[in-house]
Scaffold this active site. Structure first.
Site, PDB file in Angstrom:
ATOM      1  N   ASP A 304     -14.565 -11.141  -1.982  1.00  0.00           N
ATOM      2  CA  ASP A 304     -14.340 -10.068  -2.965  1.00  0.00           C
ATOM      3  C   ASP A 304     -14.366 -10.625  -4.392  1.00  0.00           C
ATOM      4  O   ASP A 304     -14.349 -11.841  -4.599  1.00  0.00           O
ATOM      5  CB  ASP A 304     -12.978  -9.414  -2.664  1.00  0.00           C
ATOM      6  CG  ASP A 304     -12.746  -8.117  -3.451  1.00  0.00           C
ATOM      7  OD1 ASP A 304     -13.724  -7.520  -3.940  1.00  0.00           O
ATOM      8  OD2 ASP A 304     -11.572  -7.709  -3.569  1.00  0.00           O
ATOM      9  N   GLU A 307     -18.401 -10.373  -8.636  1.00  0.00           N
ATOM     10  CA  GLU A 307     -19.464  -9.897  -9.572  1.00  0.00           C
ATOM     11  C   GLU A 307     -19.724 -10.911 -10.684  1.00  0.00           C
ATOM     12  O   GLU A 307     -20.876 -10.974 -11.123  1.00  0.00           O
ATOM     13  CB  GLU A 307     -19.048  -8.537 -10.146  1.00  0.00           C
ATOM     14  CG  GLU A 307     -19.022  -7.411  -9.127  1.00  0.00           C
ATOM     15  CD  GLU A 307     -17.889  -7.532  -8.105  1.00  0.00           C
ATOM     16  OE1 GLU A 307     -16.851  -8.117  -8.454  1.00  0.00           O
ATOM     17  OE2 GLU A 307     -18.056  -7.069  -6.964  1.00  0.00           O
ATOM     18  N   ASP A 417     -15.222   0.036  -3.794  1.00  0.00           N
ATOM     19  CA  ASP A 417     -14.082   0.946  -3.937  1.00  0.00           C
ATOM     20  C   ASP A 417     -14.472   2.407  -4.137  1.00  0.00           C
ATOM     21  O   ASP A 417     -14.399   2.948  -5.241  1.00  0.00           O
ATOM     22  CB  ASP A 417     -13.199   0.484  -5.091  1.00  0.00           C
ATOM     23  CG  ASP A 417     -12.683  -0.930  -4.874  1.00  0.00           C
ATOM     24  OD1 ASP A 417     -12.766  -1.424  -3.723  1.00  0.00           O
ATOM     25  OD2 ASP A 417     -12.211  -1.546  -5.838  1.00  0.00           O
TER      26      ASP A 417
HETATM   27  O1  MIG Z   1      -8.992  -5.418  -7.843  1.00  0.00           O
HETATM   28  O2  MIG Z   1      -8.008  -7.107  -2.849  1.00  0.00           O
HETATM   29  O3  MIG Z   1     -12.960  -3.838  -3.352  1.00  0.00           O
HETATM   30  O4  MIG Z   1     -11.487  -3.690  -1.010  1.00  0.00           O
HETATM   31  O5  MIG Z   1      -8.704  -4.029  -1.216  1.00  0.00           O
HETATM   32  C1  MIG Z   1      -9.046  -4.926  -6.538  1.00  0.00           C
HETATM   33  C2  MIG Z   1      -7.690  -5.823  -3.271  1.00  0.00           C
HETATM   34  C3  MIG Z   1      -9.353  -6.040  -5.603  1.00  0.00           C
HETATM   35  C4  MIG Z   1     -11.097  -4.806  -4.490  1.00  0.00           C
HETATM   36  C5  MIG Z   1     -11.784  -4.588  -3.176  1.00  0.00           C
HETATM   37  C6  MIG Z   1     -10.857  -3.892  -2.235  1.00  0.00           C
HETATM   38  C7  MIG Z   1      -9.608  -4.720  -2.059  1.00  0.00           C
HETATM   39  C8  MIG Z   1      -8.944  -4.970  -3.415  1.00  0.00           C
HETATM   40  N1  MIG Z   1      -9.893  -5.616  -4.320  1.00  0.00           N
END
Ligand code: MIG
Length: 641
Positions: A304, A307, A417
């Site tokens: 995660d 980007e 999201d």
């Molecule tokens: O700033 O880890 O897309 O699936 O639950 C949010 C917390 C960070 C974004 C991810 C989401 C995840 C969440 N993350």
């Protein structure tokens, strides 16, 4: 036929695996005016592709930025999400595909500024452009996919159903999820661990307080048929004594600012550093860190924040503190107040920050913004390469949020999201074919919606579509209402729908393998299969799934059914209260009743159906019955051996 036009790219992105010498002949189809690639579209031309990009399957009429962005509000007016997938397919007066292998920001103006003009504008012209011609839409996609290499194939259990939620923070809450699924008789293969499992959001650590015996716990869950899938965030906490930070810092593996110091950003762990995934040594090092978890039995990950998402940079934050002082004690008019208010908001994912750090790539020092779209891809690649060595005997489940073409060889992606909105069922459906064109086969969206509160009817309809997506994961944000299959009233209907997924797995999995090995699309718009049928071209809310299925999900609140277009005679299959019923249908338009809880889909040949099971391990993949009419089904895996 594929032609490569090379405008001396400044970096080898890794998207393409085939060696093609550049063309000397003039650029075909497009003309370039020094800053853009232009194509005059025919009146009825359609434009497909762009991977994860939102809006209709035909992308014409809107403008897209290829710019990996952490944006948790997927409204129709957005130009970019987390992925940068620069492949388009033009179908009309002429038919061809075009891939712009370019790692910086790129704009696709598809008849937005001028309804007849397709204009692709990179920040500079340093790129490789591939033009692909072929006999059919499918043929063009197949050639493109050969160019970019075979799609990632996850372990078979990753085709089971998974439950996730940001906030399963300790053993007890994970046990509760497993227990309640089991008690309701609903199959489950995976439970996902979000950032809360870590110690202070530090990658490759586990909170000893909340998971006192993590290794034992992983075993306990596995014995129950459940794989625990932890999240890994891109940024590493800057904290002395934390070995990942210490080692990365000492060896110079983090992205640097102009003066060569580590570039400090703020994300979940607070002040953090960005591993330099473009530096092959740093990439190897970070990948190796996954060992901390594979060593204790973990066999899947989701990557995660790659980007990369930046809440702020240390420098930006300091500047903001300074600039806000100027407003103090002044009488603010509305505009000055808004700009004061925005000082902090503008800190996140700011262009200025992306301009201000650097990578140590094999080609030399690269400004991040010039290669921005590679970051998530290179993170996934780092993990993928390492996991092949760490777990050589079987594939590891891996998917990512950010991506670029090339990442499709290393992992899947999820679409980030979304919201618990009805419109996001259709949005997810419409994202799937584009993703498949670009090689991302193992994909899916957060079922039930990530942000906002889900309702029972929404989850039922959403699952009825998502049971066909290779990645089938229910996920939601912390603070939202629980949306597990046991959290929204009577569980029987959820059990039937999720069981249907398992009963279809022999078909779905085999079709996934076919798509991966043959460079085909698992999800296709109808017109890809029925090119000569003008009606099929206008169908934007139905999909072909594998060789012989067609889906037409209900995605509207309160709908008792929907209109479905059948491009040929087909068998309608209805799951109602756990039973399957078939009915022969003729080609054309039909209104189909689909009461909440029924799942209806269509087949143009016999389908293999297995008995359901509590997980993929217990599923008897060989014990099949056949439903529908026509040719019997030969599973792809068996053909391939
Ligand atoms: O700033 O880890 O897309 O699936 O639950 C949010 C917390 C960070 C974004 C991810 C989401 C995840 C969440 N993350």
């Amino acid at each position: 036929m594929i032609k490569r036009y090379s405008y001396s790219p400044f970096i080898y992105t890794g998207a393409v695996v085939k060696d093609l010498s550049p063309e000397c002949s003039p650029l075909k189809h497009f003309y370039e005016d020094g800053s853009s690639f232009c194509y005059r579209m025919g009146k009825d031309d359609r434009v497909y592709g762009l991977g994860e990009a939102i809006r209709g399957i035909d992308k014409r009429g809107w403008i897209y930025d290829s710019l990996c962005t952490d944006d948790p509000l997927h409204t129709e007016d957005k130009r970019s999400l987390y992925g940068a997938h620069n492949f388009i397919l033009i179908d009309g007066d002429e038919r061809f595909g075009a891939f712009f292998d370019y790692p910086g920001k790129l704009t696709f103006d598809i008849g937005y500024t001028d309804p007849d003009m397709l204009m692709i504008t990179p920040k500079g012209m340093k790129l490789d452009l591939y033009i692909i011609e072929g006999d059919s839409l499918k043929d063009i996609v197949r050639q493109f996919r050969e160019l970019i290499g075979r799609s990632y194939i996850p372990p078979r259990w990753a085709f089971g159903y998974g439950q996730s939620r940001w906030s399963y923070a300790d053993e007890a809450s994970v046990r509760e999820v497993a227990g309640r699924y089991k008690a309701a008789g609903i199959p489950l293969d995976m439970i996902y661990l979000d950032i809360d499992y870590m110690d202070s959001f530090k990658d490759f650590t586990i909170s000893g307080e909340r998971f006192p015996d993590f290794e034992g716990f992983v075993k306990e869950m596995r014995a129950d048929g459940i794989h625990l899938i932890p999240i890994i965030d891109a940024a590493v906490k800057k904290e002395s004594g934390y070995s990942v930070y210490e080692e990365g810092h000492e060896k110079g593996y983090f992205c640097k600012d102009e003066s060569g110091e580590d570039f400090v950003v703020g994300v979940w762990p607070g002040m953090s550093l960005l591993p330099d995934f473009l530096d092959p040594e740093a990439s190897k090092w970070f990948g190796g860190c996954y060992m901390a978890l594979t060593d204790i039995g973990i066999d899947g990950f989701w990557n995660d924040m790659n980007e990369p998402a930046l809440f702020y940079s240390e420098k930006g934050l300091n500047k903001a503190f300074e600039s806000i002082k100027a407003y103090e004690g002044k009488r603010l008019d509305a505009h000055t107040f808004f700009s004061a208010r925005d000082v902090y908001q503008k800190l996140s994912n700011s262009k200025e920050d992306y301009d201000n750090f650097y990578h140590n790539a094999p080609e030399g020092r690269m400004r991040h913004s010039d290669v921005h779209n590679l970051y998530g891809y290179k993170m996934t690649e780092s993990a993928y390469n390492a996991l092949k060595d760490l777990r050589p005997d079987e594939p590891t489940l891996l998917f990512s949020r950010a991506s670029y073409i090339g990442a499709h060889r290393c992992g899947g992606i999820w679409t980030g999201d979304n919201h618990s909105w009805w419109s996001h069922i259709l949005q997810s459906l419409q994202q799937m074919p584009g993703l498949n064109m670009c090689g991302f086969l193992y994909s899916g969206s957060d079922i039930g919606g990530f942000n906002g509160n889900c309702t029972r009817d929404l989850l039922i309809r959403w699952l009825s579509f998502a049971l066909f997506t290779p990645l089938m994961r229910n996920h939601s944000a912390a603070g939202t209402r629980g949306q597990e299959a046991y959290a929204l009233g009577d569980t029987e209907v959820f059990r039937h729908i999720i069981q249907l997924r398992y009963r279809l797995l022999p078909y779905l999995y085999s079709e996934f393998l076919r798509a991966a090995y043959e460079n085909e699309m698992y999800f296709r718009p109808l017109c890809f299969d029925y090119e000569d049928d003008p009606v099929a071209h206008g169908v934007d809310d139905q999909l072909m799934v594998g060789d012989r299925l067609m889906i037409a999900p209900v995605y509207k609140q309160n709908a008792a059914g929907r209109y479905v277009y059948l491009p040929q005679d087909m068998t309608m299959i209805r799951m109602s209260q756990g039973e399957l019923y078939t009915e022969s249908m003729t080609c054309g338009h039909h209104y189909i009743n689909v009461p909440l809880g029924d799942v209806v889909f269509f087949s143009r040949g016999i389908l293999p159906i297995s008995e359901s099971a509590m997980n993929t391990e217990q599923l008897d993949w060989g014990k099949l019955t056949e439903i529908g009419d026509g040719e019997s089904y030969v599973p792809y895996s068996i053909v391939k051996g």
